[in-house]
Design a protein around this motif. Sequence first.
Motif, short mmCIF file in Angstrom:
data_model
loop_
_atom_site.label_atom_id
_atom_site.label_comp_id
_atom_site.label_asym_id
_atom_site.label_seq_id
_atom_site.Cartn_x
_atom_site.Cartn_y
_atom_site.Cartn_z
N TYR A 32 0.86 -1.18 0.00
CA TYR A 32 0.00 0.00 0.00
C TYR A 32 0.89 1.23 0.00
CZ TYR A 32 -3.93 -3.00 1.16
OH TYR A 32 -4.88 -3.97 1.13
N PRO A 33 0.35 2.37 -0.38
CA PRO A 33 1.18 3.57 -0.35
C PRO A 33 1.69 3.86 1.06
CG PRO A 33 -0.79 3.97 -1.63
CD PRO A 33 -0.97 2.64 -0.96
N VAL A 34 2.93 4.25 1.14
CA VAL A 34 3.56 4.60 2.41
C VAL A 34 4.23 5.95 2.28
CG1 VAL A 34 5.40 3.98 4.04
CG2 VAL A 34 3.91 2.20 3.10
N GLY A 35 4.11 6.74 3.31
CA GLY A 35 4.74 8.06 3.32
C GLY A 35 5.64 8.24 4.52
N TRP A 36 6.58 9.13 4.36
CA TRP A 36 7.44 9.57 5.47
C TRP A 36 7.18 11.04 5.73
CZ3 TRP A 36 10.47 6.72 8.63
CH2 TRP A 36 10.86 5.44 8.21
N PHE A 37 7.02 11.37 6.99
CA PHE A 37 6.85 12.74 7.44
C PHE A 37 7.85 13.00 8.55
CE2 PHE A 37 2.84 14.08 5.41
CZ PHE A 37 2.45 12.87 4.86
N ARG A 38 8.05 14.27 8.87
CA ARG A 38 8.95 14.60 9.98
C ARG A 38 8.40 15.80 10.73
NH1 ARG A 38 14.21 16.85 6.56
NH2 ARG A 38 13.29 18.88 5.96
N GLN A 39 8.78 15.86 11.99
CA GLN A 39 8.38 16.99 12.83
C GLN A 39 9.55 17.43 13.67
OE1 GLN A 39 4.96 16.32 15.37
NE2 GLN A 39 4.53 18.51 15.41
N ALA A 40 9.97 18.66 13.43
CA ALA A 40 11.04 19.27 14.20
C ALA A 40 10.45 19.97 15.42
CB ALA A 40 11.81 20.26 13.33
N PRO A 41 11.24 20.18 16.44
CA PRO A 41 10.72 20.85 17.66
C PRO A 41 10.12 22.20 17.33
CG PRO A 41 12.87 19.90 18.08
CD PRO A 41 12.64 19.75 16.61
N GLY A 42 8.91 22.42 17.81
CA GLY A 42 8.26 23.70 17.61
C GLY A 42 7.67 23.92 16.24
N LYS A 43 7.72 22.89 15.40
CA LYS A 43 7.20 23.02 14.04
C LYS A 43 6.12 21.99 13.76
CE LYS A 43 11.38 24.99 11.98
NZ LYS A 43 12.35 24.91 10.86
N GLU A 44 5.34 22.24 12.73
CA GLU A 44 4.32 21.29 12.33
C GLU A 44 4.97 20.12 11.58
OE1 GLU A 44 0.50 24.30 11.82
OE2 GLU A 44 1.31 23.23 10.08
N ARG A 45 4.26 19.02 11.61
CA ARG A 45 4.75 17.86 10.87
C ARG A 45 4.67 18.16 9.37
NH1 ARG A 45 2.71 12.22 13.09
NH2 ARG A 45 0.69 13.05 12.41
N GLU A 46 5.69 17.72 8.64
CA GLU A 46 5.74 18.02 7.21
C GLU A 46 6.06 16.78 6.40
OE1 GLU A 46 8.84 20.86 6.43
OE2 GLU A 46 10.44 19.48 6.99
N PHE A 47 5.62 16.80 5.18
CA PHE A 47 5.84 15.71 4.24
C PHE A 47 7.30 15.64 3.84
CE2 PHE A 47 5.19 12.81 0.87
CZ PHE A 47 5.87 13.28 -0.25
#
Length: 125
Positions: A32-47
């Motif tokens: 199935y489709p899989v994505g990676w996201f990341r979230q830095a301190p104090g920031k919103e999660r991003e693609f």
Amino acid sequence: QVQLVESGGGLVQTGGSLRLSCAVSARAFSGYPVGWFRQAPGKEREFVAAIDWSGSSTYLADSAKNRFTISRGNAKNMVYLQMNSLKPEDTAVYYCAVQLYNSGDLRYERVYDYWGQGTQVTVSS
């Protein structure tokens, strides 16, 4: 029950590399489709990156192009994120997510159904 487990994070110097792994545990999981996201301190999660069910189509955020590669393993339940030329601004918790029931643009969080707990990536300057 669907579980996603990320691994491979850690501390690396600027310019270094890491390979993140995402193991998807689900009944009859055949890709199935899989994505990676990341979230830095104090920031919103991003693609960061995504891959379709077959592995033939991949998508990368502008910040990841020419440095990161997303791929599927021979075992369909594994997805990898190879990260090269890492920068301090890549420091974040990295999450993988799978789209089992929804549909839509893989760059958006709302189209994913299940998420992992995340793995910390720290890039020192």
